[in-house]
Design a protein around this motif. Structure first.
Motif, PDB file in Angstrom:
ATOM      1  N   ARG A   1     -16.278  -8.261   6.017  1.00 41.91           N
ATOM      2  CA  ARG A   1     -15.104  -7.542   6.535  1.00 41.91           C
ATOM      3  C   ARG A   1     -14.030  -7.383   5.444  1.00 41.91           C
TER       4      ARG A   1
ATOM      5  N   LYS B   1      -6.255   6.860   3.227  1.00 44.82           N
ATOM      6  CA  LYS B   1      -6.128   5.717   4.136  1.00 44.82           C
ATOM      7  C   LYS B   1      -5.192   6.023   5.297  1.00 44.82           C
TER       8      LYS B   1
ATOM      9  N   HIS C   1      -7.984   0.914  10.693  1.00 47.20           N
ATOM     10  CA  HIS C   1      -7.936   1.526   9.365  1.00 47.20           C
ATOM     11  C   HIS C   1      -8.937   2.671   9.395  1.00 47.20           C
TER      12      HIS C   1
ATOM     13  N   HIS D   1      -8.213  -4.101  12.851  1.00 45.19           N
ATOM     14  CA  HIS D   1      -7.829  -5.235  13.696  1.00 45.19           C
ATOM     15  C   HIS D   1      -7.748  -4.713  15.124  1.00 45.19           C
TER      16      HIS D   1
ATOM     17  N   TYR E   1       0.805  -1.220   0.000  1.00 46.66           N
ATOM     18  CA  TYR E   1       0.000   0.000   0.000  1.00 46.66           C
ATOM     19  C   TYR E   1       0.844   1.277   0.000  1.00 46.66           C
TER      20      TYR E   1
ATOM     21  N   PRO F   1     -12.017  -2.861   1.704  1.00 42.58           N
ATOM     22  CA  PRO F   1     -11.110  -2.109   0.812  1.00 42.58           C
ATOM     23  C   PRO F   1     -11.633  -2.028  -0.631  1.00 42.58           C
TER      24      PRO F   1
ATOM     25  N   ASN G   1     -10.153   5.336   7.576  1.00 39.26           N
ATOM     26  CA  ASN G   1     -10.127   5.829   6.194  1.00 39.26           C
ATOM     27  C   ASN G   1     -11.180   6.904   5.953  1.00 39.26           C
TER      28      ASN G   1
ATOM     29  N   GLU H   1       0.690  -1.669  10.016  1.00 41.03           N
ATOM     30  CA  GLU H   1       0.977  -2.903   9.271  1.00 41.03           C
ATOM     31  C   GLU H   1       1.290  -2.692   7.803  1.00 41.03           C
ATOM     32  N   HIS H   2       1.093  -1.522   7.268  1.00 38.94           N
ATOM     33  CA  HIS H   2       1.306  -1.336   5.826  1.00 38.94           C
ATOM     34  C   HIS H   2       2.712  -0.845   5.482  1.00 38.94           C
TER      35      HIS H   2
ATOM     36  N   TYR I   1     -12.522   0.806  10.437  1.00 38.34           N
ATOM     37  CA  TYR I   1     -12.583  -0.620  10.743  1.00 38.34           C
ATOM     38  C   TYR I   1     -11.176  -1.068  11.084  1.00 38.34           C
TER      39      TYR I   1
HETATM   40  C1  2HG Z   1      -7.324  -4.692   5.661  1.00 39.35           C
HETATM   41  O1  2HG Z   1      -7.219  -4.856   6.866  1.00 39.35           O
HETATM   42  C2  2HG Z   1      -6.139  -4.216   4.898  1.00 39.35           C
HETATM   43  O2  2HG Z   1      -8.362  -4.968   5.043  1.00 39.35           O
HETATM   44  C3  2HG Z   1      -6.463  -3.026   3.987  1.00 39.35           C
HETATM   45  O3  2HG Z   1      -5.073  -3.916   5.742  1.00 39.35           O
HETATM   46  C4  2HG Z   1      -6.864  -1.788   4.706  1.00 39.35           C
HETATM   47  O4  2HG Z   1      -7.556  -0.833   2.620  1.00 39.35           O
HETATM   48  C5  2HG Z   1      -7.251  -0.626   3.796  1.00 39.35           C
HETATM   49  O5  2HG Z   1      -7.249   0.517   4.269  1.00 39.35           O
END
Ligand code: 2HG
Ligand code: ZN
Length: 452
Positions: A314, A329, A370, A363, A58, A318, A372, A410-411, A361
């Motif tokens: 879930r 993002k 995330h 983890h 990303y 994206p 966004n 994580e990206h 959303y």
């Molecule tokens: C996810 O958790 C990915 O789905 C993508 O890390 C997160 O698109 C995203 O912002």
């Protein structure tokens, strides 16, 4: 070597189409020896090297910039699983093995390779390790780095560091494997790895739950971990606007609950117990969660098909954002106890900058959101991202930093978040990173323009 223009283009643009690069050469070595020869030649000639795996990142970390004379090294042909040790629970796989294939190879031996994410059909082991990818089961099994026991790496001058090893205990100095995981190809090229495997769970229980707010979700996470003896594999948070994006643009999906709620959790437990036993454990958690006001409503998947449908809601977020023209993002993390505070403060701060729609959303079990932001209805997404994106991002990242969090959970950093690294990383860490980079790659040939 890749030399026709159409095929070259696939290597020169990143997943999110943020960057269009140029490369003097695109090479696809078939083995470590070939990578070593390419690196030695480039080193001799002073040519920059850009390693690339599945090209699903990303942050533009695998895309060359437009400086002349860079050589793109695709690891995709190195896709052999060199071996599985069913006694030591390890797999040795080459960098170009696609994550889904690594999972399948483990499954064929009755074992589990747990690194799992939306892009697992294209993402490759080398890239996942180089970016220390996370995904959907970090809570239970850790990030890519934590699954890595040993590495084979080609150093910038072509020498090969033979660190493949299934040893769990080896206290002999610096942890070199950790150094290359997360270095995003700036210190050398990972060509193979020994990875940790696990017993395959025999039972899974997956629930889609409506919760009153993020604070309740965090309390529920603690409860689920305690009351299941830590059998929570995934604990994902989804807000209503993200779910609505999916319901509005992805085929064959339905809201699992009759009523609409603002906050949801996708909870999954897995274990080696019987399905009945895990069901009882899950039901006990849900009943207690309801009694304590942590859960408002929910469904527990009754079949593997229903489980897949819940996960699809879930995992499609994206893609649903893409249908809207994309989002600004953010991939932030804070400690779990600070998630509610982050979610409370962010909108009021952002309101002073620009109007936007939210898709939040992530983890939450890893403290990773995330966060966004999409263009308001009717506004041009491209113009929104370009004009409002930088100020919005600075605000979100400042808040994460104030709460002791990270601007990239994580990206990774790549090209996109280099400025953030310089801004938010403490000077001593930056100094240490630069010293390591200078020692291993004094000519600055490895993945130029990325991370540092
Ligand atoms: C996810 O958790 C990915 O789905 C993508 O890390 C997160 O698109 C995203 O912002
Ligand atoms: Zn994620």
């Amino acid at each position: 070597m890749v030399d026709d223009d159409a095929t070259r283009q696939g290597y020169l643009v990143d997943e999110r189409r943020l960057y269009q690069g140029e490369a003097a050469l695109i090479v696809r070595p078939a083995g470590t020896e070939e990578v070593s020869r390419v690196m030695a030649i480039c080193h001799e000639a002073g040519l920059g090297i850009v390693p690339q795996g599945g090209n699903t990142g990303y942050c533009g970390g695998a895309t060359p910039d437009d400086a002349e004379g860079q050589v793109l090294v695709s690891l995709s042909r190195m896709n052999t699983v060199r071996g599985i040790d069913p006694v030591g629970f390890t797999m040795t796989a080459e960098a170009g093995v696609v994550l889904a294939d690594a999972q399948q190879a483990a499954e064929d031996e009755g074992l589990l390779f747990p690194l799992s994410m939306g892009s697992e059909g294209s993402a490759e082991i080398g890239g996942a390790l180089s970016t220390n990818a996370g995904g959907l089961a970090v809570l239970r099994y850790g990030t890519a780095r934590e699954l890595c026991l040993g590495l084979e790496v080609v150093l910038p001058d072509g020498r090969v560091l033979h660190g493949l090893s299934g040893l769990r205990k080896d206290n002999t100095g610096f942890d070199l494997r950790s150094l290359f995981c997360g270095a995003e190809g700036t210190l050398g090229i990972i060509t193979a790895a020994t990875l940790e495997l696990f017993p395959r769970p025999t039972a899974r229980q997956t629930a889609w739950l409506a919760v009153p707010d993020a604070a309740a979700a965090c309390r529920l996470l603690g409860r689920a971990r305690r009351e299941s003896s830590d059998q929570v594999t995934s604990f994902e948070y989804v807000t209503r606007p993200s779910l609505e994006l999916v319901l509005g643009s992805v085929d064959a999906v339905t809201d699992p609950l009759e009523e609409a709620y603002e906050h949801y959790v996708l909870l999954e437990l897995s274990s080696g117990q019987s399905e009945e036993r895990l069901r009882q454990v899950s039901e006990a958690i849900l009943v207690a969660g309801m009694e304590e006001g942590e859960i408002l409503d929910g469904v527990l998947a009754e079949s593997s098909r229903q489980r897949r449908e819940l996960w699809r809601l879930r995992e499609s977020i994206p893609e649903a954002e893409k249908h809207q023209g994309g989002s600004v993002k953010h991939d932030v993390s804070v400690t779990i106890d600070r998630i509610p505070g982050f979610l409370e403060d962010a909108p009021s701060r952002l309101a002073g900058i620009a109007r936007c729609r939210y898709s939040v959303y992530g983890h939450i079990g890893d403290g990773n959101l995330h966060f966004n932001l999409l263009a308001p209805d009717g506004d041009d997404p491209g113009a929104f991202k370009e004009e409002q994106g930088p100020a919005l991002s600075e605000c979100v990242h400042d808040l994460a930093a104030e709460l002791g969090g990270s601007f990239s959970a994580e990206h990774g950093v790549g090209k996109l978040k280099k400025g953030e690294l310089a801004r938010y990383k403490d000077p001593e860490s930056l100094w240490t990173m630069r010293a390591i980079k200078a020692a291993l790659d004094p000519r600055g040939l490895m993945n130029p323009g990325k991370v540092l």
